[in-house]
Design an enzyme around this catalytic site. Structure first.
Site, PDB file in Angstrom:
ATOM      1  N   TYR A 132      -6.543   4.949  -0.303  1.00  0.00           N
ATOM      2  CA  TYR A 132      -7.400   3.789  -0.484  1.00  0.00           C
ATOM      3  C   TYR A 132      -7.644   3.030   0.820  1.00  0.00           C
ATOM      4  O   TYR A 132      -8.320   2.004   0.815  1.00  0.00           O
ATOM      5  CB  TYR A 132      -6.791   2.831  -1.511  1.00  0.00           C
ATOM      6  CG  TYR A 132      -6.860   3.315  -2.944  1.00  0.00           C
ATOM      7  CD1 TYR A 132      -7.182   4.633  -3.237  1.00  0.00           C
ATOM      8  CD2 TYR A 132      -6.597   2.465  -3.989  1.00  0.00           C
ATOM      9  CE1 TYR A 132      -7.228   5.082  -4.541  1.00  0.00           C
ATOM     10  CE2 TYR A 132      -6.640   2.897  -5.304  1.00  0.00           C
ATOM     11  CZ  TYR A 132      -6.959   4.213  -5.578  1.00  0.00           C
ATOM     12  OH  TYR A 132      -7.009   4.652  -6.869  1.00  0.00           O
ATOM     13  N   LYS A 181       5.184  12.774  -3.913  1.00  0.00           N
ATOM     14  CA  LYS A 181       4.821  14.186  -4.000  1.00  0.00           C
ATOM     15  C   LYS A 181       5.228  14.871  -2.704  1.00  0.00           C
ATOM     16  O   LYS A 181       4.495  15.662  -2.103  1.00  0.00           O
ATOM     17  CB  LYS A 181       3.311  14.329  -4.247  1.00  0.00           C
ATOM     18  CG  LYS A 181       2.860  15.730  -4.634  1.00  0.00           C
ATOM     19  CD  LYS A 181       3.429  16.212  -5.957  1.00  0.00           C
ATOM     20  CE  LYS A 181       2.896  17.601  -6.305  1.00  0.00           C
ATOM     21  NZ  LYS A 181       3.519  18.169  -7.517  1.00  0.00           N
ATOM     22  N   ASP A 214       4.294  14.167 -10.822  1.00  0.00           N
ATOM     23  CA  ASP A 214       3.908  14.854 -12.053  1.00  0.00           C
ATOM     24  C   ASP A 214       5.054  14.862 -13.059  1.00  0.00           C
ATOM     25  O   ASP A 214       4.840  14.672 -14.270  1.00  0.00           O
ATOM     26  CB  ASP A 214       3.393  16.271 -11.773  1.00  0.00           C
ATOM     27  CG  ASP A 214       4.190  16.998 -10.713  1.00  0.00           C
ATOM     28  OD1 ASP A 214       4.744  16.345  -9.820  1.00  0.00           O
ATOM     29  OD2 ASP A 214       4.246  18.244 -10.756  1.00  0.00           O
ATOM     30  N   ASP A 238      -1.729   3.293  -8.741  1.00  0.00           N
ATOM     31  CA  ASP A 238      -2.918   2.973  -9.528  1.00  0.00           C
ATOM     32  C   ASP A 238      -2.903   3.744 -10.842  1.00  0.00           C
ATOM     33  O   ASP A 238      -3.130   3.186 -11.926  1.00  0.00           O
ATOM     34  CB  ASP A 238      -4.153   3.329  -8.699  1.00  0.00           C
ATOM     35  CG  ASP A 238      -5.447   2.823  -9.317  1.00  0.00           C
ATOM     36  OD1 ASP A 238      -5.391   2.038 -10.286  1.00  0.00           O
ATOM     37  OD2 ASP A 238      -6.519   3.196  -8.828  1.00  0.00           O
TER      38      ASP A 238
END
Length: 342
Positions: A132, A181, A214, A238
């Site tokens: 972002y 991640k 995940d 988000d």
């Protein structure tokens, strides 16, 4: 001290009513705050689509100057103008004031329709970096490809993870989960995880773990009670914060705060819902809950506690819930029901 003196010393707050249903839920929230005895003064400023006709800018300088002065703002939902080249006002506010913390508490509320019970999770999302940051460009002839660059810094990672652990300690939380991640994005997410583990060692009284994003999504759906405080980067935060809102009834009961050294902006995180604007049926709960976070930020804990209890009693009764939560009350009826519960 006279009433006039008390009003003069009450904190000044910048008020952005917002677009769509924003003015309706803002008016309801102000009425409930006043009924609860909150000591506040308001400086109303424009933003979003509503600011374009008079200021030709969805984030006018007058609004930035107001927040710079007051240090605190309450913001209704805003719409980003389509096809005009204007960037998101929400993102612009966060970057302008370096509001690096996006704080999103989500807690089960008796009576609010949900698939889960006893969910109580706080998401701490880094608010200024990651994908972002807005660093992107087209590649090749005819826009044949596009690249976006995710920026993760040691400084940004350290301060957001530290905030999460300090929040946990201050509020009696037991555990902080670092979401990442790093198994795939070994440098950017690897840096975030590395810094997160370094900070965690400085808080031996707070349990910590790290979870791949995940796997975190799966575990949140299967066993949300395993999570307490979550800290993560901008994009994952988000997504996860909206997922977690869904565990407790949706964005209609999900407040948010954007916090930094220069300012604090409290907001409803749902959209402006132009399809129901002006119909008087919008649910003001999320904006009210954001205002309660604001009251606590300003040290006004008593009216915040009384109003929160009144809100929860109102939400527990199907007769006084709004339609989005399975009830029949319109905005005005809901507002009056909360005030009556005071």
């Amino acid at each position: 001290m006279s009433t006039q003196d008390t009003e003069a010393t009450a904190p000044l707050v910048s008020l952005i009513r917002g677009d769509g249903i924003g003015p309706e839920i803002s008016e309801a929230t102000l009425a409930m705050l006043e009924a609860a005895g909150a000591k506040l003064r308001w400086e109303e400023v424009p933003a979003g689509v509503a600011a374009l006709p008079t200021h030709h800018d969805p984030l006018p300088e007058i609004t930035l100057a107001s927040i710079e002065k007051t240090k605190v703002a309450l913001k209704g939902p805003l719409s980003t103008p389509k096809g005009t080249g204007f960037r998101s006002v929400n993102v612009a506010l966060r970057q302008h004031f370096d509001l690096y913390v996006n704080l999103r508490p989500a807690k089960s509320i008796a009576g609010v329709p949900s698939r889960y019970e006893k969910v109580d999770i706080v998401t701490v999302r880094e608010n200024t970096e990651d994908i972002y940051a807005g660093i992107e460009h087209f590649v090749g002839p005819g826009r044949s490809a596009a690249e976006s660059i995710a920026v993760i810094t040691r400084h940004g990672s350290e301060r957001i993870v530290r905030y999460a652990f300090e929040y946990a300690r201050k509020h009696g939380r037991k555990k902080v989960s670092i979401i990442h991640k790093a198994n795939i994005l070994k440098m950017s997410n690897g840096l975030f995880l590395e810094v997160g583990k370094e900070v965690a060692k400085q808080f031996p009284d707070i349990e910590s773990d790290d979870v791949i994003v995940d796997a975190a999504c799966m575990k949140l759906v299967l066993m949300p009670e395993r999570f307490d405080v979550i800290v993560t980067m901008n994009l994952f935060g988000d997504i996860l914060s909206d997922l977690i809102a869904g565990l407790v009834g949706g964005l209609g009961v999900s407040p948010g705060a954007n916090l930094g050294e220069r300012a604090a902006i409290f907001e409803a995180v749902h959209g402006s819902a132009p399809d129901i604007a002006g119909q008087g049926i919008a649910n003001p709960s999320a904006l009210l809950m954001a205002a309660l976070m604001m009251l606590e930020h300003l040290g006004q804990h008593d009216p915040a506690a009384r109003l929160r209890a009144a809100l929860f009693r109102t939400l527990a009764d199907p007769r006084t819930r709004t339609r989005d939560l399975g009830g029949q009350a319109n905005t005005q009826a809901f507002t009056q029901a909360v005030i009556a519960q005071l």
